[in-house]
Motif scaffolding. Structure first.
Motif, PDB file in Angstrom:
ATOM      1  N   ASP A  15     104.716  59.768  21.068  1.00 40.99           N
ATOM      2  CA  ASP A  15     103.749  58.731  20.701  1.00 40.99           C
ATOM      3  C   ASP A  15     103.797  58.439  19.200  1.00 40.99           C
ATOM      4  O   ASP A  15     103.723  57.281  18.782  1.00 40.99           O
ATOM      5  N   GLY A  16     103.923  59.493  18.396  1.00 40.99           N
ATOM      6  CA  GLY A  16     104.024  59.298  16.951  1.00 40.99           C
ATOM      7  C   GLY A  16     105.282  58.551  16.569  1.00 40.99           C
ATOM      8  O   GLY A  16     105.260  57.653  15.712  1.00 40.99           O
ATOM      9  N   PHE A  17     106.404  58.900  17.214  1.00 39.77           N
ATOM     10  CA  PHE A  17     107.676  58.225  16.952  1.00 39.77           C
ATOM     11  C   PHE A  17     107.598  56.750  17.329  1.00 39.77           C
ATOM     12  O   PHE A  17     107.994  55.874  16.541  1.00 39.77           O
ATOM     13  N   LEU A  18     107.079  56.455  18.517  1.00 39.15           N
ATOM     14  CA  LEU A  18     106.992  55.069  18.978  1.00 39.15           C
ATOM     15  C   LEU A  18     106.041  54.248  18.110  1.00 39.15           C
ATOM     16  O   LEU A  18     106.295  53.063  17.849  1.00 39.15           O
ATOM     17  N   THR A  19     104.956  54.865  17.658  1.00 40.49           N
ATOM     18  CA  THR A  19     104.024  54.154  16.777  1.00 40.49           C
ATOM     19  C   THR A  19     104.692  53.840  15.448  1.00 40.49           C
ATOM     20  O   THR A  19     104.525  52.743  14.898  1.00 40.49           O
ATOM     21  N   THR A  20     105.469  54.785  14.919  1.00 37.42           N
ATOM     22  CA  THR A  20     106.196  54.547  13.663  1.00 37.42           C
ATOM     23  C   THR A  20     107.211  53.431  13.822  1.00 37.42           C
ATOM     24  O   THR A  20     107.354  52.561  12.953  1.00 37.42           O
ATOM     25  N   VAL A  21     107.925  53.439  14.947  1.00 33.90           N
ATOM     26  CA  VAL A  21     108.905  52.374  15.226  1.00 33.90           C
ATOM     27  C   VAL A  21     108.207  51.021  15.332  1.00 33.90           C
ATOM     28  O   VAL A  21     108.661  50.021  14.744  1.00 33.90           O
ATOM     29  N   GLU A  22     107.110  50.985  16.065  1.00 32.01           N
ATOM     30  CA  GLU A  22     106.373  49.726  16.222  1.00 32.01           C
ATOM     31  C   GLU A  22     105.833  49.227  14.889  1.00 32.01           C
ATOM     32  O   GLU A  22     105.954  48.037  14.550  1.00 32.01           O
ATOM     33  N   LEU A  23     105.238  50.133  14.124  1.00 27.51           N
ATOM     34  CA  LEU A  23     104.683  49.763  12.821  1.00 27.51           C
ATOM     35  C   LEU A  23     105.777  49.246  11.896  1.00 27.51           C
ATOM     36  O   LEU A  23     105.598  48.225  11.209  1.00 27.51           O
ATOM     37  N   SER A  24     106.919  49.914  11.891  1.00 21.57           N
ATOM     38  CA  SER A  24     108.030  49.504  11.032  1.00 21.57           C
ATOM     39  C   SER A  24     108.612  48.167  11.469  1.00 21.57           C
ATOM     40  O   SER A  24     108.919  47.305  10.638  1.00 21.57           O
ATOM     41  N   ALA A  25     108.757  47.977  12.784  1.00 20.29           N
ATOM     42  CA  ALA A  25     109.342  46.735  13.295  1.00 20.29           C
ATOM     43  C   ALA A  25     108.445  45.534  13.016  1.00 20.29           C
ATOM     44  O   ALA A  25     108.921  44.482  12.558  1.00 20.29           O
ATOM     45  N   VAL A  26     107.155  45.680  13.285  1.00 18.64           N
ATOM     46  CA  VAL A  26     106.234  44.564  13.046  1.00 18.64           C
ATOM     47  C   VAL A  26     106.153  44.252  11.550  1.00 18.64           C
ATOM     48  O   VAL A  26     106.175  43.081  11.138  1.00 18.64           O
ATOM     49  N   SER A  27     106.080  45.293  10.738  1.00 16.44           N
ATOM     50  CA  SER A  27     106.018  45.084   9.286  1.00 16.44           C
ATOM     51  C   SER A  27     107.302  44.454   8.765  1.00 16.44           C
ATOM     52  O   SER A  27     107.269  43.600   7.875  1.00 16.44           O
TER      53      SER A  27
END
Length: 214
Positions: free
Chosen positions: A13-25
């Motif tokens: 969950d932490g990895f996917l949240t980091t990926v999502e946050l990085s991609a959207v940003s």
């Protein structure tokens, strides 16, 4: 390995949240940075000043301070959003200043004759920039641009200190549970390495696909 298996859902969950946050940003930073780069080379003085101020302010502001300003400042302006959105705003604003300067350096490598030829054909400034200059500039800045986006997932770690459940917050949670700090750092670092190599691989592919035959 026991640390990872015992807490796989937390790491995932932490990895996917980091990926999502990085991609959207990254998406918003690229969009905003492109607009700012256009402003920087615009014939309109007010737009050039705005973009210059933006770049100088955000490039020279520590990211942690920017997070503090967004997370605690915007609510005072009656802007109430969730922690993830606040993190996207901070990361996008910060990263856009670097994207802008990378693109501007690419624009400066395009021969002036290209723009003059476009204008002689009756193209407006916007058409010249979007159809002639930027496509050529983008090819020349893929290398330095990859460095900007490789740094983005690591920069997103600051969001963990502002209630975003990404990899950094996972690390803090596991540390509080008493797990060995070396094992936590190993798996967290490996996750960031996977993201960095993936971004680099994407840009390598783009460089290969968009390379100009010489």
């Amino acid at each position: 390995m026991g640390l990872l298996f015992d807490n796989f859902a937390l790491f995932r969950d932490g990895f996917l949240t980091t990926v999502e946050l990085s991609a959207v940003s990254a998406f918003f930073a690229l969009l905003l940075g492109t607009v700012l780069a256009a402003f920087r080379v615009s014939p309109v003085p007010a737009l050039r000043v705005f973009a210059t101020v933006w770049v100088n302010v955000f490039r020279n502001t520590p990211l942690t301070l920017l997070f503090l300003a967004v997370v605690f400042g915007l609510p005072h302006l009656d802007v109430h959003l969730d922690s993830f959105t606040f993190a996207v705003i901070a990361l996008s604003a910060y990263t856009s200043s670097f994207v802008c300067e990378v693109l501007r350096s690419g624009i400066n490598t395009v021969p002036l004759g290209q723009a003059e030829a476009a204008r002689s054909l009756g193209l407006t400034f916007g058409q010249t920039l979007g159809q002639v200059v930027l496509p050529q500039a983008a090819r020349t800045v893929l290398g330095p641009m990859s460095s900007v986006f490789i740094a983005l997932p690591r920069n997103s770690a600051i969001a963990g200190a502002f209630s975003v459940s990404e990899l950094y917050s996972v690390q803090q949670t596991l540390t509080d549970k008493g797990y060995a700090i070396v094992g936590i750092f190993f798996w967290t670092a490996l996750a960031y390495l996977v993201m960095s190599f993936t971004v680099r691989g994407v840009f390598r592919l783009l460089e290969t696909q968009l390379a100009v035959a010489r």
